[in-house]
Write an enzyme that holds these catalytic residues in place. Structure first.
Site, PDB file in Angstrom:
ATOM      1  CE  LYS A 130      -9.663   7.760  34.055  1.00  0.00           C
ATOM      2  NZ  LYS A 130      -8.813   6.723  33.377  1.00  0.00           N
TER       3      LYS A 130
ATOM      4  NE  ARG B 211      -5.528  12.151  31.031  1.00  0.00           N
ATOM      5  CZ  ARG B 211      -6.886  11.490  30.777  1.00  0.00           C
ATOM      6  NH1 ARG B 211      -7.900  11.930  30.856  1.00  0.00           N
ATOM      7  NH2 ARG B 211      -6.609  10.307  30.122  1.00  0.00           N
TER       8      ARG B 211
ATOM      9  NE  ARG C  79     -12.402   2.881  25.968  1.00  0.00           N
ATOM     10  CZ  ARG C  79     -11.581   3.486  26.971  1.00  0.00           C
ATOM     11  NH1 ARG C  79     -11.885   3.493  28.194  1.00  0.00           N
ATOM     12  NH2 ARG C  79     -10.623   4.260  26.564  1.00  0.00           N
TER      13      ARG C  79
ATOM     14  NE  ARG D 234     -11.347   6.715  23.612  1.00  0.00           N
ATOM     15  CZ  ARG D 234     -11.125   7.226  24.812  1.00  0.00           C
ATOM     16  NH1 ARG D 234     -11.948   6.971  25.789  1.00  0.00           N
ATOM     17  NH2 ARG D 234      -9.961   7.298  25.112  1.00  0.00           N
TER      18      ARG D 234
ATOM     19  NE  ARG E   7      -5.597   6.464  25.672  1.00  0.00           N
ATOM     20  CZ  ARG E   7      -6.417   5.671  25.497  1.00  0.00           C
ATOM     21  NH1 ARG E   7      -6.437   4.814  24.433  1.00  0.00           N
ATOM     22  NH2 ARG E   7      -7.632   5.460  26.223  1.00  0.00           N
TER      23      ARG E   7
HETATM   24  P1  ADP Z   1      -8.589   7.413  29.302  1.00  0.00           P
HETATM   25  O1  ADP Z   1      -8.470   7.816  30.500  1.00  0.00           O
HETATM   26  O2  ADP Z   1      -9.026   6.019  28.691  1.00  0.00           O
HETATM   27  O3  ADP Z   1      -7.134   7.866  28.496  1.00  0.00           O
HETATM   28  P2  ADP Z   1      -9.853   9.692  28.332  1.00  0.00           P
HETATM   29  O4  ADP Z   1     -11.274   9.691  27.402  1.00  0.00           O
HETATM   30  O5  ADP Z   1     -10.241  10.322  29.556  1.00  0.00           O
HETATM   31  O6  ADP Z   1      -9.493   8.310  28.070  1.00  0.00           O
HETATM   32  O7  ADP Z   1      -8.881  10.680  27.532  1.00  0.00           O
HETATM   33  C1  ADP Z   1      -8.927  10.706  26.032  1.00  0.00           C
HETATM   34  C2  ADP Z   1      -7.867  11.579  25.858  1.00  0.00           C
HETATM   35  O8  ADP Z   1      -8.371  12.912  25.678  1.00  0.00           O
HETATM   36  C3  ADP Z   1      -6.623  11.597  26.386  1.00  0.00           C
HETATM   37  O9  ADP Z   1      -5.516  10.700  25.891  1.00  0.00           O
HETATM   38  C4  ADP Z   1      -5.981  13.089  26.067  1.00  0.00           C
HETATM   39  O10 ADP Z   1      -5.740  13.237  24.772  1.00  0.00           O
HETATM   40  C5  ADP Z   1      -7.308  13.974  26.273  1.00  0.00           C
HETATM   41  N1  ADP Z   1      -7.676  14.539  27.755  1.00  0.00           N
HETATM   42  C6  ADP Z   1      -8.442  14.049  28.532  1.00  0.00           C
HETATM   43  N2  ADP Z   1      -8.456  14.661  29.635  1.00  0.00           N
HETATM   44  C7  ADP Z   1      -7.438  15.490  29.627  1.00  0.00           C
HETATM   45  C8  ADP Z   1      -6.743  16.328  30.445  1.00  0.00           C
HETATM   46  N3  ADP Z   1      -7.325  16.704  31.772  1.00  0.00           N
HETATM   47  N4  ADP Z   1      -5.645  17.210  29.953  1.00  0.00           N
HETATM   48  C9  ADP Z   1      -5.476  17.177  28.764  1.00  0.00           C
HETATM   49  N5  ADP Z   1      -6.042  15.962  27.711  1.00  0.00           N
HETATM   50  C10 ADP Z   1      -6.891  15.532  28.418  1.00  0.00           C
END
Ligand code: ADP
Length: 216
Positions: free
Chosen positions: A16, A89, A128, A161, A172
């Site tokens: 993404k 999410r 990554r 990360r 996740r």
């Molecule tokens: P990925 O899509 O690879 O899991 P992101 O960078 O999008 O990585 O998200 C990393 C972390 O940030 C998630 O595992 C969560 O802890 C938090 N996070 C991201 N977006 C949300 C959201 N919409 N609601 C709650 N927590 C979120």
């Protein structure tokens, strides 16, 4: 012409962020990564930032109120096009988002699901590398920076990360399958699917075609 709001959905490692970077190079559209916004907030020295750091490190979702609060200005902005990567999410976030947009006489125009099979994710996630300064994404094999370990865009050292490891990835993936995946049904009327295994330029072309054809 009214401004567009789009959502990107996909498992962690579905590319993404990489596709968003590519889109931002060619199209005048704001790409907002919920994860990047949270990581920026986590850099601050507050109780809230400490909590965010811990939650992200555990592969869990931060509270719905918190992420909505952090994205509030962008959700309410009707002057530019937006892609929300990683928000909403879960159903509670999507319902709240709808409520806010409706009160603003606004809406989500399209939801793009980047579909990848789970067996590809570990390789993608372990390889990554990210820039903690400008949030650019790389992969040691698929998208290496020109100079190893250094961001092409801003010259900062790249990092792995903390949540990009095998154990947290499992959590996740579970969060995605148990909570986020329900959004595919929720948004079924405006849902588009892109095969995450395609080359980046192919994914971009498919996206552009969807975007160019969105109605008023
Ligand atoms: P990925 O899509 O690879 O899991 P992101 O960078 O999008 O990585 O998200 C990393 C972390 O940030 C998630 O595992 C969560 O802890 C938090 N996070 C991201 N977006 C949300 C959201 N919409 N609601 C709650 N927590 C979120």
């Amino acid at each position: 012409m009214s401004k567009k709001k789009l959502i990107f959905l996909g498992l962690p490692g579905a590319s993404k962020g990489t596709l968003c970077n590519e889109i931002a190079k060619h199209i005048n559209i704001n790409t907002i990564s919920a994860g990047d916004c949270l990581r920026e907030e986590a850099k601050k020295d507050t109780i809230r930032s400490q909590q965010i750091k811990e939650t992200i490190g555990q592969g869990k979702l931060v509270s719905d109120e918190l992420i909505i609060d952090i994205l509030n200005d962008k959700i309410n902005d009707k002057t530019q096009d937006y892609i929300f990567d990683g928000f909403p999410r879960n159903i509670a976030q999507a319902t709240k988002l709808d409520e806010v947009l409706k009160s603003n006489n606004d809406k989500i125009d399209a939801v793009i699901y980047l579909n990848v099979s789970e067996d590809k994710l570990l390789e993608r996630i372990l390889g990554r590398r990210v820039c903690p300064n400008c949030n650019s994404n790389y992969h040691i094999s698929f998208l290496p920076p020109q100079k190893e370990g250094i961001c092409d865009k801003c010259g900062n050292d790249l990092i792995t990360r903390k949540d990009d490891n095998e154990i947290i990835l499992k959590d996740r993936i579970n969060t995605f399958n148990n909570e986020t995946k329900l959004l595919l049904d929720y948004y079924q009327d405006i849902l588009y699917e892109i095969d995450g295994a395609l080359e980046l330029d192919e994914k971009f072309e498919i996206f552009k075609n969807i975007y160019d054809n969105l109605g008023e």
